[in-house]
Write an enzyme that holds these catalytic residues in place. Sequence first.
Site, mmCIF file in Angstrom:
data_model
loop_
_atom_site.group_PDB
_atom_site.id
_atom_site.type_symbol
_atom_site.label_atom_id
_atom_site.label_comp_id
_atom_site.label_asym_id
_atom_site.label_seq_id
_atom_site.Cartn_x
_atom_site.Cartn_y
_atom_site.Cartn_z
ATOM 1 N N ASP A 254 0.851 -1.212 -0.244
ATOM 2 C CA ASP A 254 0.019 0.048 -0.086
ATOM 3 C C ASP A 254 0.764 1.140 0.098
ATOM 4 O O ASP A 254 1.640 1.564 0.660
ATOM 5 C CB ASP A 254 -0.880 -0.216 1.210
ATOM 6 C CG ASP A 254 -1.652 1.342 1.506
ATOM 7 O OD1 ASP A 254 -1.754 1.951 0.441
ATOM 8 O OD2 ASP A 254 -2.277 1.213 2.589
ATOM 9 N N GLU B 246 -7.594 -21.474 -15.356
ATOM 10 C CA GLU B 246 -7.912 -22.080 -13.997
ATOM 11 C C GLU B 246 -9.069 -23.385 -14.560
ATOM 12 O O GLU B 246 -10.041 -22.968 -14.913
ATOM 13 C CB GLU B 246 -8.433 -21.224 -13.240
ATOM 14 C CG GLU B 246 -8.834 -21.947 -11.675
ATOM 15 C CD GLU B 246 -9.833 -21.118 -11.045
ATOM 16 O OE1 GLU B 246 -9.760 -21.283 -9.813
ATOM 17 O OE2 GLU B 246 -10.927 -20.387 -11.519
ATOM 18 N N ASP C 28 -10.018 -17.130 -15.325
ATOM 19 C CA ASP C 28 -10.646 -17.528 -14.317
ATOM 20 C C ASP C 28 -11.951 -18.397 -14.601
ATOM 21 O O ASP C 28 -12.747 -18.373 -15.456
ATOM 22 C CB ASP C 28 -11.204 -16.377 -13.613
ATOM 23 C CG ASP C 28 -11.903 -16.582 -11.971
ATOM 24 O OD1 ASP C 28 -11.097 -16.781 -11.140
ATOM 25 O OD2 ASP C 28 -13.201 -16.249 -12.038
ATOM 26 N N ASP D 224 -1.913 -1.555 -3.829
ATOM 27 C CA ASP D 224 -2.153 -0.635 -5.032
ATOM 28 C C ASP D 224 -0.987 -0.516 -5.971
ATOM 29 O O ASP D 224 -0.193 -1.231 -5.955
ATOM 30 C CB ASP D 224 -2.451 0.874 -4.598
ATOM 31 C CG ASP D 224 -1.367 1.460 -3.684
ATOM 32 O OD1 ASP D 224 -0.104 1.300 -4.021
ATOM 33 O OD2 ASP D 224 -1.435 2.254 -2.861
ATOM 34 N N ASP E 276 -6.038 -10.709 -14.796
ATOM 35 C CA ASP E 276 -6.981 -11.745 -14.648
ATOM 36 C C ASP E 276 -8.172 -11.608 -15.322
ATOM 37 O O ASP E 276 -8.792 -10.614 -15.383
ATOM 38 C CB ASP E 276 -7.319 -11.705 -13.160
ATOM 39 C CG ASP E 276 -7.616 -13.273 -12.325
ATOM 40 O OD1 ASP E 276 -8.237 -14.057 -13.060
ATOM 41 O OD2 ASP E 276 -7.008 -13.506 -11.360
ATOM 42 N N ASP F 178 -4.080 3.595 2.915
ATOM 43 C CA ASP F 178 -5.552 3.659 2.954
ATOM 44 C C ASP F 178 -5.789 2.040 3.634
ATOM 45 O O ASP F 178 -6.764 1.551 3.659
ATOM 46 C CB ASP F 178 -6.310 3.890 1.723
ATOM 47 C CG ASP F 178 -5.969 2.897 0.461
ATOM 48 O OD1 ASP F 178 -5.225 2.188 0.770
ATOM 49 O OD2 ASP F 178 -6.606 2.918 -0.594
ATOM 50 N N HIS G 60 -4.007 -17.606 -4.164
ATOM 51 C CA HIS G 60 -5.078 -16.906 -3.332
ATOM 52 C C HIS G 60 -6.190 -17.536 -2.796
ATOM 53 O O HIS G 60 -6.938 -17.024 -1.954
ATOM 54 C CB HIS G 60 -5.377 -15.476 -4.180
ATOM 55 C CG HIS G 60 -6.311 -15.878 -5.253
ATOM 56 N ND1 HIS G 60 -5.666 -16.726 -6.463
ATOM 57 C CD2 HIS G 60 -7.533 -15.544 -5.532
ATOM 58 C CE1 HIS G 60 -6.741 -16.676 -7.464
ATOM 59 N NE2 HIS G 60 -7.636 -16.365 -6.689
ATOM 60 N N ASP G 61 -6.290 -18.955 -3.389
ATOM 61 C CA ASP G 61 -7.416 -19.693 -3.055
ATOM 62 C C ASP G 61 -6.958 -21.005 -2.113
ATOM 63 O O ASP G 61 -7.870 -21.475 -1.730
ATOM 64 C CB ASP G 61 -8.088 -20.178 -4.317
ATOM 65 C CG ASP G 61 -8.917 -19.166 -5.134
ATOM 66 O OD1 ASP G 61 -9.263 -18.195 -4.610
ATOM 67 O OD2 ASP G 61 -8.932 -19.270 -6.415
HETATM 68 C C1 GLC Z 1 -11.518 -18.545 -9.274
HETATM 69 C C2 GLC Z 1 -10.720 -17.346 -8.244
HETATM 70 C C3 GLC Z 1 -11.336 -17.531 -6.944
HETATM 71 C C4 GLC Z 1 -12.977 -16.768 -7.156
HETATM 72 C C5 GLC Z 1 -13.507 -17.663 -8.138
HETATM 73 C C6 GLC Z 1 -14.922 -16.889 -8.652
HETATM 74 O O1 GLC Z 1 -11.651 -19.529 -8.546
HETATM 75 O O2 GLC Z 1 -9.493 -17.899 -8.331
HETATM 76 O O3 GLC Z 1 -10.798 -16.433 -6.190
HETATM 77 O O4 GLC Z 1 -13.462 -16.693 -5.861
HETATM 78 O O5 GLC Z 1 -13.027 -17.863 -9.471
HETATM 79 O O6 GLC Z 1 -14.599 -15.827 -9.516
#
Ligand code: GLC
Length: 565
Positions: free
Chosen positions: A21, A256, A199, A29, A98, A25, A328-329
């Site tokens: 950041d 993905e 995604d 960013d 993404d 905030d 991140h998941d």
């Molecule tokens: C993908 C993303 C995840 C998101 C989902 C819905 O799995 O990696 O973070 O919640 O799609 O967009």
Amino acid sequence: MKRKWWHDKVAYQIYPKSFLDSDGDGIGDLRGIISKLDYLKDLGIDIIWLSPIYQSPFVDQGYDISDYYKIAEEFGTMEEFDELLAEAKKREMFILMDLVVNHCSDKHEWFQKALEDPEGEYAQYFHFVQGKDGKEPSNYRSYFGGSAWEKVPGTEKYYLHMFAKEQPDLNWENPKLRDEIYKMMNWWLDKGLAGFRIDAIINIKKDLSFPSFEPDGTDGLASCVKMVEEVQGVGEYFEDMKAHTYGKYDAFTVAEVFNMKQDELPEFIGDNGHFSTIFDFSAHELVQGSHGWYDSRPFVFTDWRDVIFASQKEAQGIGFKANIIENHDEPRGASRFLPEYAQNETGVKMLATTFMFLYGIPFIYQGQEIGMTNCRRSDISQYDDISTKDQYREALQAGCTREKALECCYENSRDNARTPMQWNGGKNAGFTSGTPWLALNSDYRKINVEEQEKRDDSVLSYYRKLIALKKSSEFKEVLTYGRFVPEYEDSDSIFAYHRIREDGGQNILVAANYGKETCEIPLKRELIKVLISNIGEEDVIEREAKKSGKIKLNSCQAVALEIKE
Ligand code: GLC
């Protein structure tokens, strides 16, 4: 297999909200990202994937986009994004955005217009479906729990949302919608993007009859995955998208993809595949329970090794998969894939060694390079993630105690990976001068970039060495295109494999001892050189091994060796 520009690259995922950041905030960013490009270049990164930075209400942290042409105010401006592209280019780095086009946000103009006129043009951008007997059109459970259908106010219709109700699914059957998506993708590619991380894309094809399935939970619903698994023809959409967009550029795409049908890999990542690559989630699927986090399967080393080996062999000769330890998941790999005695710097380096030289493109997730760990919370209110809250509820409903439900979150929550990046041991780990949007992991005083920069034996320094070795002129060829051959599979604690040049030029053996005890492995071929080891000094190990014809591996030791072919 045709050679492509991305085959020998190393990629890094940035989760912008938690990276750095610059304006106090509490939210990361673009300016923060720009200021760390040199850090990433130094690490050896070529490709940067940015989790969504578009305008969004952030119900699902940016995976709910309300304007595909705008940068979220929280992250900065389009001018700053252009600056990021230019600065990356200067450093010969590539930026991926993404691409979230299975759904958008309910605040997107298209959806707002669809609600205003449920019989009109924009309703066709979504799946507005007549209810059955005053109920939902089918019994699908969304990925985030509860029905995948939500009433369209003032009508007898429902709209489909496979994720949160604020993420209505887009109707790919509609050519107008597809055109809008393609126009948008080309607009970004023309700006100079290197490509996209794509995604949830397997979900775009729906069975428009929306059949119900046998319920698979106490809620009487059936996972919407069932429909995805049964419906045919998603590949036609992928080809259409490719032909109209990234196929015309020399772009890199990483998709993905869960629930691919058997034997479809060549269609996905072969020479003329839909995508450049797809993530290898085999290790992550291994521990998934049949109902939720509360019935996750225990992690078993040999099963893990087996699925990775199988996945490596499957890809070989077809295409490249994108290898990950975490994202991140997913929870942090340092907490998930290592036994307790290995949850330290040595163990983390071992995991990194095993991962870095696999066949495919390594994707490092922010913080992985310093060994960030899962983060314990004492109450569910301390979690932000929509899926974590759902899984906690499910665990309670299934009869788990509050403690057990929290433990599931500790082990599985997506927030484990989303805590702010740990830059130093000072206030807020140097992430922000304000209040971080998500509380830090309290271990930041111990685990942070600044401290590890100072030490040659840190996890960070070790990652730099691994990447440098992978990209070195001497070993790049074998470590990119070399055949993958498993080794010592009869051992239940060794993770070992070769990378062998097809022309017979070089043979690299990567071996790691995940066991608690020291072990010795006989060298089947003459040792040329110890390229790297996470314990001890390479030349000492080399001398001893040359003398004895064996490699002694301490608990949690990992090596890469050049041996005679
Ligand atoms: C993908 C993303 C995840 C998101 C989902 C819905 O799995 O990696 O973070 O919640 O799609 O967009």
